[in-house]
Design a protein around this motif. Structure first.
Motif, PDB file in Angstrom:
ATOM      1  N   HIS A 125       1.328   9.472  -2.493  1.00 58.76           N
ATOM      2  CA  HIS A 125       1.739  10.628  -1.483  1.00 58.76           C
ATOM      3  C   HIS A 125       2.440   9.930  -0.454  1.00 58.76           C
ATOM      4  CE1 HIS A 125      -1.107  13.511  -3.250  1.00 58.76           C
ATOM      5  NE2 HIS A 125      -2.294  13.000  -3.095  1.00 58.76           N
ATOM      6  N   HIS A 126       3.217   8.985  -0.672  1.00 61.61           N
ATOM      7  CA  HIS A 126       3.887   8.262  -0.001  1.00 61.61           C
ATOM      8  C   HIS A 126       5.218   9.061   0.744  1.00 61.61           C
ATOM      9  CE1 HIS A 126       6.162   6.626  -3.341  1.00 61.61           C
ATOM     10  NE2 HIS A 126       7.390   6.769  -2.538  1.00 61.61           N
ATOM     11  N   GLY A 170      -2.186  10.537   3.782  1.00 61.66           N
ATOM     12  CA  GLY A 170      -1.492  11.073   2.395  1.00 61.66           C
ATOM     13  C   GLY A 170      -1.952  12.307   2.113  1.00 61.66           C
ATOM     14  N   ARG A 171      -3.411  12.345   1.782  1.00 66.86           N
ATOM     15  CA  ARG A 171      -4.053  13.571   1.453  1.00 66.86           C
ATOM     16  C   ARG A 171      -4.122  14.709   2.527  1.00 66.86           C
ATOM     17  NH1 ARG A 171      -9.560  10.976  -1.020  1.00 66.86           N
ATOM     18  NH2 ARG A 171      -8.826   9.889  -2.584  1.00 66.86           N
ATOM     19  N   ALA A 183      -3.579   5.195   4.720  1.00 70.55           N
ATOM     20  CA  ALA A 183      -2.437   5.717   3.591  1.00 70.55           C
ATOM     21  C   ALA A 183      -3.398   6.737   3.149  1.00 70.55           C
ATOM     22  CB  ALA A 183      -2.158   4.665   2.691  1.00 70.55           C
ATOM     23  N   LEU A 184      -4.672   6.491   2.568  1.00 71.83           N
ATOM     24  CA  LEU A 184      -5.450   7.738   1.942  1.00 71.83           C
ATOM     25  C   LEU A 184      -5.603   8.819   2.757  1.00 71.83           C
ATOM     26  CD1 LEU A 184      -8.269   5.458   0.298  1.00 71.83           C
ATOM     27  CD2 LEU A 184      -6.351   6.856  -0.993  1.00 71.83           C
ATOM     28  N   PHE A 185      -6.066   8.539   3.990  1.00 73.57           N
ATOM     29  CA  PHE A 185      -6.275   9.915   4.945  1.00 73.57           C
ATOM     30  C   PHE A 185      -5.093  10.433   5.185  1.00 73.57           C
ATOM     31  CE2 PHE A 185      -6.248  11.509   9.100  1.00 73.57           C
ATOM     32  CZ  PHE A 185      -7.161  12.569   9.133  1.00 73.57           C
ATOM     33  N   ASP A 188       0.993   4.238  -3.184  1.00 70.57           N
ATOM     34  CA  ASP A 188       0.636   5.468  -2.940  1.00 70.57           C
ATOM     35  C   ASP A 188       1.343   6.587  -3.511  1.00 70.57           C
ATOM     36  OD1 ASP A 188      -1.136   7.564  -1.974  1.00 70.57           O
ATOM     37  OD2 ASP A 188      -0.276   7.287   0.154  1.00 70.57           O
ATOM     38  N   VAL A 228       0.874  -1.167   0.146  1.00 72.37           N
ATOM     39  CA  VAL A 228       0.092  -0.006   0.017  1.00 72.37           C
ATOM     40  C   VAL A 228       1.005   1.174  -0.183  1.00 72.37           C
ATOM     41  CG1 VAL A 228      -1.739   1.420   1.382  1.00 72.37           C
ATOM     42  CG2 VAL A 228      -1.852  -1.084   1.038  1.00 72.37           C
ATOM     43  N   VAL A 235      -4.880   0.747   3.807  1.00 74.31           N
ATOM     44  CA  VAL A 235      -5.364   1.356   2.656  1.00 74.31           C
ATOM     45  C   VAL A 235      -6.169   3.064   3.203  1.00 74.31           C
ATOM     46  CG1 VAL A 235      -6.991   1.789   0.667  1.00 74.31           C
ATOM     47  CG2 VAL A 235      -5.536  -0.332   1.006  1.00 74.31           C
ATOM     48  N   ALA A 236      -6.966   2.834   4.124  1.00 76.05           N
ATOM     49  CA  ALA A 236      -7.538   3.676   4.590  1.00 76.05           C
ATOM     50  C   ALA A 236      -6.815   4.719   5.328  1.00 76.05           C
ATOM     51  CB  ALA A 236      -8.898   3.404   5.798  1.00 76.05           C
TER      52      ALA A 236
END
Length: 100
Positions: free
Chosen positions: A24-25, A83-84, A79-81, A22, A18, A76-77
């Motif tokens: 935005h990693h 990262g953004r 990383a999405l949160f 991403d 993940v 995943v959740a």
């Protein structure tokens, strides 16, 4: 106990995958998605065994598969949160610094 080791190894691998996928990693560390995945996977494994889903005929797959799926989804959740949110915060901080 072997099932816990397999859950940990699978969720760590999922967390690293993940992180690598991403875009935005760079905004957060490599261990964040893997750590979240392992924590959720281990907790869900413990819960599965405590409520009696493990080591019963027909239900032995649940403590193996469900924690891996939940850990991967939590990774995943996170990383999405993160990262953004971190990318947005970094852009705002950079914009404020450049306006000075």
């Amino acid at each position: 106990m072997l099932s816990l080791v397999i859950v940990v190894l699978a969720t760590v691998a999922a967390g690293f995958i993940v992180w690598a996928n991403d875009r935005h990693h760079a905004a957060y560390g490599i261990a964040v998605p893997a750590g979240v995945a392992v924590a959720v996977g281990m907790l869900s494994w413990i819960v599965c065994l405590q409520i009696g889903l493990g080591y019963r005929q027909g239900l032995t797959w649940i403590p193996w598969v469900l924690p891996i799926v939940l850990g991967s989804a939590a990774s995943v959740a996170a990383a999405l949160f993160l990262g953004r949110a971190r990318a947005k915060h970094d852009i705002q901080a950079l914009t404020a610094a450049l306006k000075l």
